[in-house]
Structure formats: structure tokens, C-alpha cells
Design an enzyme around this catalytic site. Sequence first.
Site, mmCIF file in Angstrom:
data_model
loop_
_atom_site.group_PDB
_atom_site.id
_atom_site.type_symbol
_atom_site.label_atom_id
_atom_site.label_comp_id
_atom_site.label_asym_id
_atom_site.label_seq_id
_atom_site.Cartn_x
_atom_site.Cartn_y
_atom_site.Cartn_z
ATOM 1 N N GLN A 111 0.832 -1.203 0.000
ATOM 2 C CA GLN A 111 0.000 0.000 0.000
ATOM 3 C C GLN A 111 0.872 1.260 0.000
ATOM 4 O OE1 GLN A 111 -2.080 -1.621 3.622
ATOM 5 N NE2 GLN A 111 -3.886 -0.813 2.596
ATOM 6 N N ASP A 114 6.368 4.455 -1.959
ATOM 7 C CA ASP A 114 7.749 4.943 -1.899
ATOM 8 C C ASP A 114 8.756 4.133 -2.703
ATOM 9 O OD1 ASP A 114 8.173 2.649 -0.207
ATOM 10 O OD2 ASP A 114 7.548 3.847 1.521
ATOM 11 N N HIS A 129 -1.238 1.143 -4.562
ATOM 12 C CA HIS A 129 -1.647 2.550 -4.599
ATOM 13 C C HIS A 129 -0.767 3.403 -5.505
ATOM 14 C CE1 HIS A 129 -3.689 1.956 -0.415
ATOM 15 N NE2 HIS A 129 -4.372 1.437 -1.399
ATOM 16 N N CYS A 137 -0.434 12.508 -16.529
ATOM 17 C CA CYS A 137 -1.398 13.469 -17.044
ATOM 18 C C CYS A 137 -2.786 12.847 -17.005
ATOM 19 C CB CYS A 137 -1.054 13.880 -18.473
ATOM 20 S SG CYS A 137 -2.278 14.992 -19.214
ATOM 21 N N SER A 229 0.585 -2.686 8.572
ATOM 22 C CA SER A 229 -0.667 -2.069 8.103
ATOM 23 C C SER A 229 -1.764 -2.272 9.133
ATOM 24 C CB SER A 229 -1.108 -2.671 6.768
ATOM 25 O OG SER A 229 -2.358 -2.115 6.363
ATOM 26 N N CYS A 272 8.267 -3.710 12.578
ATOM 27 C CA CYS A 272 8.461 -4.634 11.460
ATOM 28 C C CYS A 272 9.929 -4.962 11.241
ATOM 29 C CB CYS A 272 7.879 -4.036 10.183
ATOM 30 S SG CYS A 272 6.080 -3.969 10.153
#
Length: 285
Positions: A111, A114, A129, A137, A229, A272
Site C-alpha cells: 500500500q 515509496d 496505490h 497526465c 498495516s 516490522c
Amino acid sequence: MTVAQAAAPAGETDADRLAAWFEGRARVVALTGAGCSTESGIPDYRDEQGAWKRKPPVQLRDFVTSEPARRRYWARALLGWRRFAGAGPNGAHRALAALEAGGRLVHLITQNVDGLHQRAGNRHVTDLHGRLDEVECLCCGARLPRAAFQSELEDRNPQWQRWSAGMAPDGDADLEGVDFSAFRIPDCAVCGGLLKPAVVFFGEAIPAERSRQALAMVETADALLVAGSSLMVWSGFRLVRAAAEKGLPVAAVNRGRTRADHLLQLKIEGACADTLSQTASRLGL
């Protein structure tokens, strides 16, 4: 008491429990969230109870229909990108890459926007995502690297380079009480259309093919690992629910509660990086 809530035997560590969970499973898929990247210095949106720690980010509708909202977004992003782009993989990313390289993980769905999983070495990744290192554009679909767009933003707004602001999630920056009205945003060089980062905004649907791919990976897995998450966002929770409906074991490593605690076979509350690094070590990776 569920399996996820059961106390660990005396002397058994969280890494021991998670390594044991991996044993005998050949097609584990991972689903990761912001908790994988906080130790790289990238802030998250939610606290340990899954509640917002800050104002929710800009909605797609506002970004598209409101020029002031776009100016505010890109001015803050101009400042936030510098530190966001400089973040590097941490122990969680490296451990998940080692799990894939060692044949313990067949696919990773993230999700996060980066790209740190790929930089750490994961090759089979679904960026659920999208990615913040590209700009797209909305009119013609043209794409360009965010680094190039950053240069254009800085060229058009040289005075903004003197500003400093605190880092916020997803390349944003905390900048309040500022007049954004003079901030200049480049248009698409191909068609003159509206440019936005190539990520899924709040209020925007995940592209259908990407959503189908993520669901298909879960449905062909034999177990699902959630890392970092809270699963408060539907796109992640639906994958865990789909796994549970198929009877697949689901384990989670996360600080605090998740929306799917009742569906977990194993729940480990903690950072984590430490847990995953030690688990990879237990598995000889």
C-alpha cells in the site's frame, strides 16, 4: 482465546513464532503498509489504534476541481519530496527481499508509494496505490519522472526553495498559514492537461487490472503475511478478508490493532524491521 491472542510458550520469541508459521508454506504473499517505512523516516497517517493522527490527505475530487487545492498540494510536495526521495530501505524492506530471494515469499503487495521494496531487492511487487516517483497526465496519460517534474516546480517557483517544513506522509510537508496563490504548476508538456502524482488519492479507485492482480495473487497463495498495516483502508482489508474466506492462514506484524484482528491466525505487535529481520535470520536467510 483465538490463536492470534494466545500467549507464546516461555522462551519463544516473536521471530520464532513467525518463522514457525512460515514452515511448510511454499506460496506466501505479503501485504505491507506504512509501518514498513516509518523506520526509514517516512511518517504514517494513523496511530496504534488505527485512528487518524493528522488531517486526511487531499481528496481526488478537490485536487481535480480546485486550483487552490492543487497549488497547496504541489507547494507542500515540492518541499516534502526532498526528504521523501532521500529515504532508504530499512531492515523490514531488506528482510522481505531476503524472504523472496530465499523462496519463502512469492509476491509482495504494498500500500506504500515509496518504491522502497524494489530498492531493497523485491522483484515481484504490486504497487497497489501506485508510485510517487512518477507524475501522470489526467488528460492524455503521459508520464514523466517525479525528479524531472520536481525540477520544473523549482524552476517556476525559485522563492519556495528557501522554505523549510516538517516531513509528512507520502511526500507531503507540514506547511500551514502560507499564501499559495502565486505558486505556479506546470501543465502536461504533451497536451497541456492536468498533472498529478501517479498514486491513488483518497476518493480515487484503484485501477481495475491492478486490483484484480492483487486479488489473484492472494487467491493463489497458501498464506498471507501482513506487515505494518492497520488495514483500515478497504483496499488492504478486502485482501485479508478474501484470504480468510478461502481458509488461508493470515499472520500480521504491526504496532497496535488492525481492522482484521479477528481474522488473524498469528498477531505480533512490534516493529516490522526487528521482527522480520530476526525471522529471516531464523529461516537461514
